[in-house]
Motif scaffolding. Structure first.
Motif, PDB file in Angstrom:
ATOM      1  N   ASP A 174      -8.704   1.758   9.650  1.00 22.36           N
ATOM      2  CA  ASP A 174      -7.559   0.893   9.319  1.00 22.36           C
ATOM      3  C   ASP A 174      -7.764  -0.553   9.778  1.00 22.36           C
ATOM      4  O   ASP A 174      -7.131  -1.472   9.239  1.00 22.36           O
ATOM      5  CB  ASP A 174      -6.268   1.457   9.941  1.00 22.36           C
ATOM      6  CG  ASP A 174      -5.397   2.135   8.884  1.00 22.36           C
ATOM      7  OD1 ASP A 174      -5.278   1.574   7.782  1.00 22.36           O
ATOM      8  OD2 ASP A 174      -4.856   3.220   9.158  1.00 22.36           O
TER       9      ASP A 174
ATOM     10  N   GLU B 144       0.853  -1.183   0.000  1.00 24.66           N
ATOM     11  CA  GLU B 144       0.000   0.000   0.000  1.00 24.66           C
ATOM     12  C   GLU B 144       0.889   1.233   0.000  1.00 24.66           C
ATOM     13  O   GLU B 144       1.755   1.387   0.862  1.00 24.66           O
ATOM     14  CB  GLU B 144      -0.891  -0.017   1.256  1.00 24.66           C
ATOM     15  CG  GLU B 144      -1.923   1.096   1.273  1.00 24.66           C
ATOM     16  CD  GLU B 144      -2.261   1.551   2.687  1.00 24.66           C
ATOM     17  OE1 GLU B 144      -3.028   0.845   3.376  1.00 24.66           O
ATOM     18  OE2 GLU B 144      -1.744   2.613   3.090  1.00 24.66           O
TER      19      GLU B 144
ATOM     20  N   TYR C  41      -9.295   8.079  12.216  1.00 24.08           N
ATOM     21  CA  TYR C  41      -8.430   7.356  11.288  1.00 24.08           C
ATOM     22  C   TYR C  41      -8.320   5.845  11.586  1.00 24.08           C
ATOM     23  O   TYR C  41      -8.473   5.006  10.703  1.00 24.08           O
ATOM     24  CB  TYR C  41      -7.082   8.042  11.441  1.00 24.08           C
ATOM     25  CG  TYR C  41      -5.989   7.723  10.470  1.00 24.08           C
ATOM     26  CD1 TYR C  41      -6.257   7.520   9.124  1.00 24.08           C
ATOM     27  CD2 TYR C  41      -4.666   7.676  10.918  1.00 24.08           C
ATOM     28  CE1 TYR C  41      -5.211   7.271   8.261  1.00 24.08           C
ATOM     29  CE2 TYR C  41      -3.620   7.440  10.058  1.00 24.08           C
ATOM     30  CZ  TYR C  41      -3.897   7.229   8.724  1.00 24.08           C
ATOM     31  OH  TYR C  41      -2.875   6.982   7.881  1.00 24.08           O
TER      32      TYR C  41
HETATM   33  N1  ARG Z   1      -3.895   9.248   4.011  1.00 24.14           N
HETATM   34  C1  ARG Z   1      -3.024   9.133   5.121  1.00 24.14           C
HETATM   35  C2  ARG Z   1      -2.249  10.430   5.294  1.00 24.14           C
HETATM   36  O1  ARG Z   1      -2.210  11.239   4.382  1.00 24.14           O
HETATM   37  C3  ARG Z   1      -2.036   8.003   4.972  1.00 24.14           C
HETATM   38  C4  ARG Z   1      -2.638   6.640   4.939  1.00 24.14           C
HETATM   39  C5  ARG Z   1      -1.653   5.569   5.296  1.00 24.14           C
HETATM   40  N2  ARG Z   1      -2.199   4.247   5.226  1.00 24.14           N
HETATM   41  C6  ARG Z   1      -2.939   3.663   6.178  1.00 24.14           C
HETATM   42  N3  ARG Z   1      -3.391   2.459   5.965  1.00 24.14           N
HETATM   43  N4  ARG Z   1      -3.187   4.269   7.293  1.00 24.14           N
HETATM   44  O2  ARG Z   1      -1.691  10.653   6.343  1.00 24.14           O
END
Ligand code: ARG
Length: 569
Positions: free
Chosen positions: A312, A118, A308
């Motif tokens: 996940d 990822e 967040y």
């Molecule tokens: N979109 C997040 C950011 O900009 C990062 C994501 C990272 N990946 C994850 N599975 N949390 O900080």
């Protein structure tokens, strides 16, 4: 089997005959050419043999009989040094490269294994800045490295399309502007709005409440007008990202979205709450990881909006359950190290014990300080690209007054991409990059353009040789490749497959970048010191073939680093 391993295995077999059991991995390249071609540190046998390492090395050097590949065996202190017949090494190596071509350096170590990598993971409604470029440069190289080692790779993107940042942008649009303001680049427009929204909101709790209201409505998904605006603006961002990915030659096998995982996370809540480490605290839902010295992770705020981490958890499970991967890699900047430790711990406590790995990297800094779209101190990918393009186009025009505009632009763009990508990959990922556009564009030094320039040079020599009617096929005398610099080049070519493997195993594309740079340096030294087209026939044939092999290996490495391959520049 690659040549390097074949040679090492011969040494392994030779030692076995003398009662010394080692594996090919125990053999090293000595730090200096005067110390032989391969060496074996003898420290590890001291215990079993009940002798000092120096003595072991000395005794072995005295008893082992050379053969026609390993022509001399000596010892320097505790090291046993092997000297090879280099004409044989050259023959084996160049033949293998000629046969394998684009496949030279690939291996099947990961055969039958599936990994998900990822990377990129930008947030919609924000700009794609130069720090994101480091992630995609590393990520695409990592994907290629795993593929080069025989793994099946699913390259995944995970887009942050919901959350507080999105609510802020929508709030600003609803109150201070409207979508018709968005002229020109819409992705850029959103980035600007985000900055303005943050400024406007600063410290004003009344306004912040309005944003919270929007976030709640967004997560509920029932307000049609709001959802329409969200979908529309989200698409602006996604289109902008796709344009960038196209330009950078980046392809994902699958896209995940935070907006989707948010719903999955909520569905999972009842199950999560059955575990005693997940609990309610002042209206919020938290994962209490104090026992593991990992603090507390809030999953749901007291106001019911999600965070967040809630997203996940289901995503991590989906990667294994739906995509059946054996290993899941997260290329995420190191400021999220603690957070990902928390996530992995939560999953483990839920009974989900899988191979999940965080590959961290440091951020990219400009002279003006850390990049943050929150303060507006953002340098976007496009800004850097345009600045670099202006300069490179001018230089290319001056070098090639006879080239058509289209060709000038095409070549210049490739030089710029090479500069950006290499500039981001070459540095060990635990080092902060202070990106300097000028520096990255230099034709000499540790830069992408230097590699491209060397590749163009290799092509021009080989083209000239062909024009002059030189043959490059025919019976060769590998003994003519006897100078130190030629030996150095052959060793580089021989080492390439090991470098690919090491870069994959350490999740560190910088190792390959550094190798390619030193290959180019060694080639340029060779070309500077030794005649090729003016050399006598026999030597010319051998050197041209060496050059062909160097070109092949450089190309193979550039492909893995997802860099352009310029034949002229
Ligand atoms: N979109 C997040 C950011 O900009 C990062 C994501 C990272 N990946 C994850 N599975 N949390 O900080």
């Amino acid at each position: 089997m690659d040549t390097n391993l074949k040679i090492k295995n011969e040494i392994v077999a030779l030692l076995k005959k003398h009662g010394v059991k080692i594996s090919a991995d125990d053999l090293r390249e000595p730090p200096e050419a005067e110390m032989g071609d391969i060496c074996l540190p003898c420290f590890n046998f001291a215990k079993t043999q009940k002798k000092a390492p120096d003595q072991i090395a000395k005794d072995l050097a005295g008893t082992i009989k050379p053969n026609d590949l390993i022509i001399n065996i000596t010892n320097i202190g505790p090291y046993l040094n092997f000297w090879l017949d280099f004409s044989k090494v050259a023959e084996l190596t160049l033949r293998e490269i000629k046969k394998e071509r684009g496949d030279y350096g690939l291996n099947q170590n990961g055969k039958g294994k599936k990994v998900m990598i990822e990377y990129s993971q930008p947030n919609t409604h924000k700009e794609f800045h130069i720090g994101h470029v480091r992630n995609v440069a590393l990520g695409s190289a990592l994907v290629n490295l795993y593929r080069a080692c025989g793994y099946k790779v699913i390259a995944a993107n995970y887009l942050g399309d919901i959350g507080a940042h999105v609510a802020k942008v929508l709030w600003y649009m609803l109150n201070y502007s409207n979508e018709t303001d968005a002229k020109g680049d819409k992705g850029e427009y959103l980035g600007q709005i985000y900055t303005q929204a943050v400024e406007e909101l600063n410290g004003d709790s009344k306004l912040q409440e309005q944003v919270l209201d929007i976030l709640q409505r967004l997560e509920a998904g029932k307000d049609k007008d709001l959802m329409y605006l969200w979908k529309q603006t989200r698409k602006w961002s996604l289109d902008a990202f796709n344009k960038i990915y196209d330009e950078l030659g980046i392809k994902f096998s699958v896209d995940f979205f935070e907006s989707v995982e948010e719903k999955e996370g909520r569905k999972l809540l009842p199950t999560l709450l059955k575990k005693d480490f997940i609990k309610e605290s002042e209206g919020a839902i938290i994962a209490d990881l104090e026992k593991y010295k990992l603090g507390v992770l809030v999953l749901l705020r007291g106001d019911g909006t999600s965070l967040y981490g809630l997203k996940d958890i289901p995503l991590a499970m989906k990667k294994f359950n739906k995509y059946k991967v054996d290993k899941s890699i997260y290329l995420v900047d190191n400021r999220q190290s603690q957070y990902l430790k928390q996530i992995f711990k939560i999953l483990e406590l839920l009974g989900f014990k899988k191979e999940m790995i965080h590959v961290p990297y440091e951020f990219v800094e400009l002279k003006s300080g850390i990049i943050s779209s929150r303060t507006g101190n953002v340098v976007t990918y496009e800004e850097v690209r345009d600045a670099a393009m202006t300069r490179v186009t001018n230089e290319t025009k001056t070098r090639h007054t006879d080239w058509k505009e289209e060709k000038i632009n095409d070549v210049s763009m490739k030089i710029v991409l090479a500069a950006l990508k290499f500039g981001m990959i070459k540095q060990a990922s635990d080092k902060i990059i202070t990106f300097d556009v000028e520096e990255s564009l230099r034709l000499e030094g540790f830069t992408g353009p230097y590699l491209e320039y060397t590749n163009a040079r290799l092509n021009s020599i080989l083209n000239k040789a062909e024009e002059e009617g030189n043959k490059t096929a025919g019976k060769q005398d590998y003994k003519t490749l006897g100078t130190n610099i030629e030996k150095r080049l052959i060793k580089d070519l021989l080492n390439y497959p090991e470098v690919v493997l090491a870069a994959q195993q350490k999740n560190d594309p910088a190792l390959l970048a550094q190798f390619l740079h030193s290959l180019c340096q060694n080639f340029n030294t060779f070309y500077h010191e030794l005649p090729v087209l003016k050399a006598e026939e026999k030597i010319k044939l051998a050197r041209l073939n060496l050059i062909k092999a160097v070109r092949q290996v450089l190309e193979n490495g550039l492909v893995i680093l997802n860099m352009p391959i310029l034949k002229e520049m």
